[in-house]
Design an enzyme around this catalytic site. Structure first.
Site, mmCIF file in Angstrom:
data_model
loop_
_atom_site.group_PDB
_atom_site.id
_atom_site.type_symbol
_atom_site.label_atom_id
_atom_site.label_comp_id
_atom_site.label_asym_id
_atom_site.label_seq_id
_atom_site.Cartn_x
_atom_site.Cartn_y
_atom_site.Cartn_z
ATOM 1 N N SER A 28 0.812 -1.222 0.000
ATOM 2 C CA SER A 28 0.000 0.000 0.000
ATOM 3 C C SER A 28 0.841 1.266 0.000
ATOM 4 O O SER A 28 1.714 1.431 0.857
ATOM 5 C CB SER A 28 -0.879 0.047 1.256
ATOM 6 O OG SER A 28 -1.882 -0.904 1.172
ATOM 7 N N HIS A 58 -3.255 0.559 -4.808
ATOM 8 C CA HIS A 58 -2.626 -0.556 -5.526
ATOM 9 C C HIS A 58 -2.957 -0.403 -7.015
ATOM 10 O O HIS A 58 -4.117 -0.464 -7.387
ATOM 11 C CB HIS A 58 -3.161 -1.904 -5.033
ATOM 12 C CG HIS A 58 -2.678 -2.282 -3.666
ATOM 13 N ND1 HIS A 58 -1.748 -3.263 -3.456
ATOM 14 C CD2 HIS A 58 -2.984 -1.781 -2.455
ATOM 15 C CE1 HIS A 58 -1.500 -3.366 -2.151
ATOM 16 N NE2 HIS A 58 -2.245 -2.475 -1.520
ATOM 17 N N HIS A 80 -4.888 -9.793 -2.077
ATOM 18 C CA HIS A 80 -5.070 -10.091 -0.655
ATOM 19 C C HIS A 80 -6.122 -11.179 -0.454
ATOM 20 O O HIS A 80 -7.080 -11.283 -1.219
ATOM 21 C CB HIS A 80 -5.538 -8.832 0.097
ATOM 22 C CG HIS A 80 -4.582 -7.691 0.047
ATOM 23 N ND1 HIS A 80 -4.615 -6.749 -0.958
ATOM 24 C CD2 HIS A 80 -3.556 -7.344 0.863
ATOM 25 C CE1 HIS A 80 -3.656 -5.861 -0.743
ATOM 26 N NE2 HIS A 80 -2.991 -6.201 0.342
ATOM 27 N N TYR A 82 -8.207 -11.074 1.965
ATOM 28 C CA TYR A 82 -9.475 -10.442 2.378
ATOM 29 C C TYR A 82 -10.285 -9.915 1.195
ATOM 30 O O TYR A 82 -11.445 -9.555 1.345
ATOM 31 C CB TYR A 82 -9.227 -9.319 3.408
ATOM 32 C CG TYR A 82 -8.376 -8.172 2.937
ATOM 33 C CD1 TYR A 82 -8.833 -7.255 1.994
ATOM 34 C CD2 TYR A 82 -7.097 -7.992 3.443
ATOM 35 C CE1 TYR A 82 -8.042 -6.211 1.560
ATOM 36 C CE2 TYR A 82 -6.299 -6.941 3.020
ATOM 37 C CZ TYR A 82 -6.780 -6.060 2.077
ATOM 38 O OH TYR A 82 -5.994 -5.039 1.642
ATOM 39 N N GLU A 83 -9.671 -9.887 0.013
ATOM 40 C CA GLU A 83 -10.429 -9.475 -1.184
ATOM 41 C C GLU A 83 -11.244 -10.644 -1.730
ATOM 42 O O GLU A 83 -11.954 -10.493 -2.727
ATOM 43 C CB GLU A 83 -9.472 -8.983 -2.268
ATOM 44 C CG GLU A 83 -8.832 -7.655 -1.953
ATOM 45 C CD GLU A 83 -7.757 -7.277 -2.962
ATOM 46 O OE1 GLU A 83 -8.072 -6.553 -3.908
ATOM 47 O OE2 GLU A 83 -6.602 -7.721 -2.794
ATOM 48 N N ALA A 110 2.552 -2.362 4.108
ATOM 49 C CA ALA A 110 2.296 -1.382 5.159
ATOM 50 C C ALA A 110 1.861 -2.186 6.375
ATOM 51 O O ALA A 110 1.159 -3.186 6.228
ATOM 52 C CB ALA A 110 1.179 -0.447 4.729
ATOM 53 N N MET A 208 -1.675 -7.572 6.848
ATOM 54 C CA MET A 208 -2.653 -8.504 6.267
ATOM 55 C C MET A 208 -2.132 -9.180 5.001
ATOM 56 O O MET A 208 -2.902 -9.502 4.102
ATOM 57 C CB MET A 208 -3.947 -7.746 5.949
ATOM 58 C CG MET A 208 -4.545 -7.016 7.147
ATOM 59 S SD MET A 208 -5.922 -5.981 6.652
ATOM 60 C CE MET A 208 -6.197 -5.035 8.154
ATOM 61 N N SER A 209 -0.814 -9.360 4.924
ATOM 62 C CA SER A 209 -0.266 -9.938 3.685
ATOM 63 C C SER A 209 1.092 -10.568 3.949
ATOM 64 O O SER A 209 1.429 -10.914 5.076
ATOM 65 C CB SER A 209 -0.104 -8.828 2.640
ATOM 66 O OG SER A 209 0.914 -7.910 3.058
ATOM 67 N N ASN A 232 1.419 3.183 11.035
ATOM 68 C CA ASN A 232 0.599 3.579 12.202
ATOM 69 C C ASN A 232 0.996 2.692 13.378
ATOM 70 O O ASN A 232 1.651 1.663 13.192
ATOM 71 C CB ASN A 232 -0.890 3.354 11.888
ATOM 72 C CG ASN A 232 -1.178 1.924 11.471
ATOM 73 O OD1 ASN A 232 -0.983 1.562 10.300
ATOM 74 N ND2 ASN A 232 -1.595 1.102 12.401
ATOM 75 N N HIS A 244 -7.403 3.515 6.557
ATOM 76 C CA HIS A 244 -6.602 3.198 5.367
ATOM 77 C C HIS A 244 -5.998 4.472 4.776
ATOM 78 O O HIS A 244 -4.911 4.450 4.213
ATOM 79 C CB HIS A 244 -7.476 2.464 4.345
ATOM 80 C CG HIS A 244 -6.712 1.932 3.154
ATOM 81 N ND1 HIS A 244 -5.635 1.078 3.284
ATOM 82 C CD2 HIS A 244 -6.857 2.152 1.826
ATOM 83 C CE1 HIS A 244 -5.160 0.794 2.078
ATOM 84 N NE2 HIS A 244 -5.875 1.432 1.171
HETATM 85 N N1 HPA Z 1 -3.040 -3.671 11.177
HETATM 86 C C1 HPA Z 1 -3.127 -4.505 10.112
HETATM 87 N N2 HPA Z 1 -2.724 -4.166 8.915
HETATM 88 C C2 HPA Z 1 -2.189 -2.958 8.744
HETATM 89 C C3 HPA Z 1 -2.076 -2.030 9.794
HETATM 90 C C4 HPA Z 1 -2.531 -2.417 11.079
HETATM 91 O O1 HPA Z 1 -2.457 -1.663 12.074
HETATM 92 N N3 HPA Z 1 -1.510 -0.910 9.269
HETATM 93 C C5 HPA Z 1 -1.281 -1.150 7.967
HETATM 94 N N4 HPA Z 1 -1.693 -2.373 7.633
#
Ligand code: HPA
Length: 269
Positions: A28, A58, A80, A82-83, A110, A208-209, A232, A244
């Site tokens: 991302s 993306h 992903h 989750y997609e 990310a 998540m990847s 973050n 996001h």
């Molecule tokens: N959690 C999960 N996936 C993420 C996060 C997070 O805090 N930040 C960026 N991708």
């Protein structure tokens, strides 16, 4: 196998049989990596048997190009779980890269920082990962010509690449962090209790990847390195709510540092 042949035939036709040795997966907001690169771009949606990448930030294209004097293929965005893509589809490009001749894979994403000594905007190199997605990309009939049924994962991230990253970061004055990445399915961000649990499990960052891609690259005996851009603090590590948009914004500014690190590493390979 037939599917792979079909994909490879298409890519070979489109690229005049370009043979990359290096692959980079951009997470991302890391699309800036390609700003100064020229080559042949191909949309995922045009590639037979590729998945669907529908996430903002993306681009959904493969770029075949040169970095220094190295031939590379860049994935601008990934697939992903989750997609709704099965992990087999999420990791399909890794098998394609292997067949194209790729030996070294750079993975980026990310992620949220769990380790409180890390700062937002830091880069964390994976020392290892925990796959908590609840699925594994190698489930199903094994193709023994590709890899072993029960592949060893005890040294999935290649030590010489980690050393190269350290040395290159030092030269560039980049404060490179190292830690354990925990992969969850998403798409919901974590609860505070989950992050507390992951911290106890030994995780330093959450995303998540990436873990499924690394598992398949390890299975295929590719050299692998992975980096998280810490966009973050994970839930409960700071009081901020997660979005996001914030992930993409931090990706844009701090992402340049990670792009420079990877490009300099590639030139030294
Ligand atoms: N959690 C999960 N996936 C993420 C996060 C997070 O805090 N930040 C960026 N991708």
């Amino acid at each position: 196998m037939e599917k792979l042949e079909e994909t490879l035939n298409y890519l070979n036709k489109m690229t005049a049989s370009f043979k990359p040795e290096i692959a980079v997966i951009l997470g991302s907001g890391l699309g800036v990596f390609c700003n100064d690169l020229k080559g042949i771009s191909i949309k995922y949606s045009d590639i037979p048997n590729f998945g669907i990448s529908s996430i903002e930030g993306h681009k959904g294209e493969l770029l075949f190009c040169e970095i220094g004097n190295k031939k590379a293929v860049i994935m601008q965005g990934r697939f992903h779980y989750y997609e709704g893509n099965p992990l087999e589809i999420c990791t399909y490009p890794i098998k394609v890269f292997k067949k194209l001749g790729v030996k070294t894979l750079f993975i980026t994403n990310a992620a949220g920082a769990i380790n409180k000594t890390f700062k937002v905007g830091d880069i964390m190199m994976f020392s290892d990962h925990i796959n908590l997605i609840g699925d594994n990309p190698l489930i199903g009939k094994n193709d023994d010509t590709m890899g072993e049924r029960f592949p060893d994962m005890s040294e999935i991230y290649t030590p010489y690449l980690s050393n190269l990253a350290y040395n290159t970061a030092k030269e560039l004055d980049i404060d490179l962090k190292e830690g354990v990445y925990i992969a969850t399915s998403g798409p919901s961000y974590e609860t505070k209790a989950e992050i507390k649990a992951y911290s106890i499990l030994g995780a330093d960052a959450v995303g998540m990847s990436s873990a499924p891609e690394a598992i398949v690259a390890g299975y295929l005996k590719m050299d692998v390195i992975a980096f998280s851009l810490l966009t973050n603090y994970a839930a409960g590590i700071s009081n901020a709510k997660l979005s996001h948009k914030e992930v993409l914004e931090t990706g844009k500014t701090a992402g340049l540092k990670l792009c420079t690190l990877i490009k300099n590493m590639i030139k030294k390979l």
